[in-house]
Design a protein around this motif. Structure first.
Motif, PDB file in Angstrom:
ATOM      1  N   GLN A  41      37.420  24.434  58.994  1.00 46.28           N
ATOM      2  CA  GLN A  41      37.299  24.377  57.528  1.00 46.28           C
ATOM      3  C   GLN A  41      38.214  23.354  56.869  1.00 46.28           C
ATOM      4  N   ASP A  44      36.423  20.029  56.183  1.00 46.57           N
ATOM      5  CA  ASP A  44      35.375  20.247  55.174  1.00 46.57           C
ATOM      6  C   ASP A  44      35.983  20.427  53.785  1.00 46.57           C
ATOM      7  N   THR A  45      37.070  21.178  53.712  1.00 44.61           N
ATOM      8  CA  THR A  45      37.742  21.383  52.433  1.00 44.61           C
ATOM      9  C   THR A  45      38.279  20.062  51.889  1.00 44.61           C
ATOM     10  N   ARG A  47      37.110  17.070  52.439  1.00 46.21           N
ATOM     11  CA  ARG A  47      35.992  16.255  51.948  1.00 46.21           C
ATOM     12  C   ARG A  47      35.520  16.730  50.576  1.00 46.21           C
ATOM     13  N   TRP A  48      35.494  18.046  50.378  1.00 44.07           N
ATOM     14  CA  TRP A  48      35.053  18.580  49.082  1.00 44.07           C
ATOM     15  C   TRP A  48      36.061  18.224  47.985  1.00 44.07           C
ATOM     16  N   HIS A  52      38.084  14.909  43.732  1.00 44.63           N
ATOM     17  CA  HIS A  52      38.763  15.557  42.613  1.00 44.63           C
ATOM     18  C   HIS A  52      40.283  15.420  42.665  1.00 44.63           C
ATOM     19  N   GLY A 184      33.416  21.259  39.977  1.00 43.24           N
ATOM     20  CA  GLY A 184      32.712  20.713  41.126  1.00 43.24           C
ATOM     21  C   GLY A 184      31.376  21.380  41.403  1.00 43.24           C
ATOM     22  N   PRO A 187      29.263  25.742  45.452  1.00 41.92           N
ATOM     23  CA  PRO A 187      28.693  25.205  46.700  1.00 41.92           C
ATOM     24  C   PRO A 187      27.649  26.110  47.345  1.00 41.92           C
ATOM     25  N   LEU A 249      34.220  26.586  53.233  1.00 41.81           N
ATOM     26  CA  LEU A 249      35.219  26.253  52.221  1.00 41.81           C
ATOM     27  C   LEU A 249      36.039  27.502  51.898  1.00 41.81           C
ATOM     28  N   ILE A 253      37.776  28.198  46.246  1.00 45.24           N
ATOM     29  CA  ILE A 253      36.804  27.216  45.748  1.00 45.24           C
ATOM     30  C   ILE A 253      35.454  27.874  45.511  1.00 45.24           C
TER      31      ILE A 253
END
Length: 321
Positions: A41, A44-45, A47-48, A52, A184, A187, A249, A253
């Motif tokens: 994770q 992936d976190t 990238r998210w 921001h 954002g 998701p 995530l 989030i």
């Protein structure tokens, strides 16, 4: 500010990453956050979050805390002060100027260590001799640095009733202002009721059968697994009627941006301090205390007492900015 003057962080989990960015934002410090490679994770976190990120905050991968950028930094940040890799760096180079961000409820245990009321060791674990030896050195150096005013705890537990007085340390409340301000988008789609997965069973602190029965009793609901839960357990929960969703995530989030969310149910964890700050308006956090019969022998008295403190979301600080 020159790269040499930045604060350099060592981050090993998605929650640590969120809290490290919050610290950099709140403390207004240009920061390079090194993310441990190969952690579920975490990539992936990152990238998210990357689109921001506030100005002055950069992310990069690193194989270990011995990376020269962290090891040689005059100003550091860490999410898990009990990490074996961090212990090795502190034993070799000392503490210097350090910000520690939350790694779940371990923040309260670390504060007790710095206050001198607990020994330096990972909460709830019986550490082998080599780790205990390294821990004694790390704990001694952290307490000395704290007494000298070189340690800052950036924590959602700053006003928690279990937070001790820590001589010399600066304790700064984390109110999740940066995360709450993000837009954002959600998701994943969630049901109005969400059951938040816990690592207590997979880590051996409570009985698996009791945990799964508790989770299944809340259906129909969305189940957000903890990142360490195994596939067999998730399949059993699906068979029991829960809608198991794996967004890859952190819950902060996923739930913070959810639409139509009414209630989140969890066992005691850092959620009492974090989610209480980021849940949408009107959503309720319901934390269930762990019954005595669920505990296994692995959960020592310190661990159980800390989780008992976290059983009520009202115990965590809910101050506003």
């Amino acid at each position: 500010m020159s790269p040499a003057a930045r604060r350099v962080g060592w981050v090993e989990s998605p929650l640590q990453l969120i809290n490290a960015v919050e610290a950099a934002t709140h403390l207004d410090e240009p920061s390079l956050l090194l993310l441990r490679s190969g952690v579920a994770q975490l990539a992936d976190t990152a990238r998210w979050l990357e689109p921001h990120l506030p100005a002055g905050v950069e992310l990069a991968e690193a194989a270990s805390a011995t990376d020269p950028r962290f090891r040689g930094a005059a100003r550091r940040l860490v999410g898990d002060a009990f990490s074996g890799q961090f212990r090795a760096v502190v034993a070799a180079t000392g503490v210097r100027d350090l910000v520690v961000v939350d790694d779940g409820s371990a923040a309260l245990h670390l504060a007790a260590v710095l206050a001198g009321t607990e020994q330096f060791s990972r909460m709830g674990q019986r550490e082998p001799l080599a780790q205990r030896t390294l821990g004694r050195v790390t704990g001694s150096r952290l307490r000395a640095a704290s007494a000298a005013g070189r340690v800052t705890l950036f924590t959602a537990y700053a006003s928690h009733r279990a937070m001790p007085v820590v001589p010399g340390a600066s304790i700064v409340p984390n109110r999740y202002g940066w995360l709450r301000a993000l837009d954002g988008g959600s998701p994943v789609a969630l049901r109005p009721v969400v059951v938040l997965g816990s690592a207590l069973a997979v880590d051996g602190y409570i009985a698996t059968e009791d945990y799964e029965a508790w989770a299944a009793a809340h259906g129909p609901a969305t189940y957000l697994p903890h990142r360490r839960e195994d596939r067999a357990s998730l399949e059993r929960l699906r068979a029991a009627g829960l809608d198991v969703v794996e967004p890859g995530l952190p819950a902060e989030i996923v739930l913070g941006s959810a639409r139509g969310l009414e209630e989140v149910r969890s066992l005691p964890s850092s959620t009492g301090a974090t989610l209480a700050r980021v849940l949408p308006v009107g959503a309720v956090l319901d934390v269930t205390a762990v019954p005595d019969a669920w505990w296994t022998d692995r959960a020592d008295e310190t661990f159980r007492a800390t989780l008992t403190y976290l059983a009520s979301a009202d115990d965590a600080s809910t101050e506003e900015d």
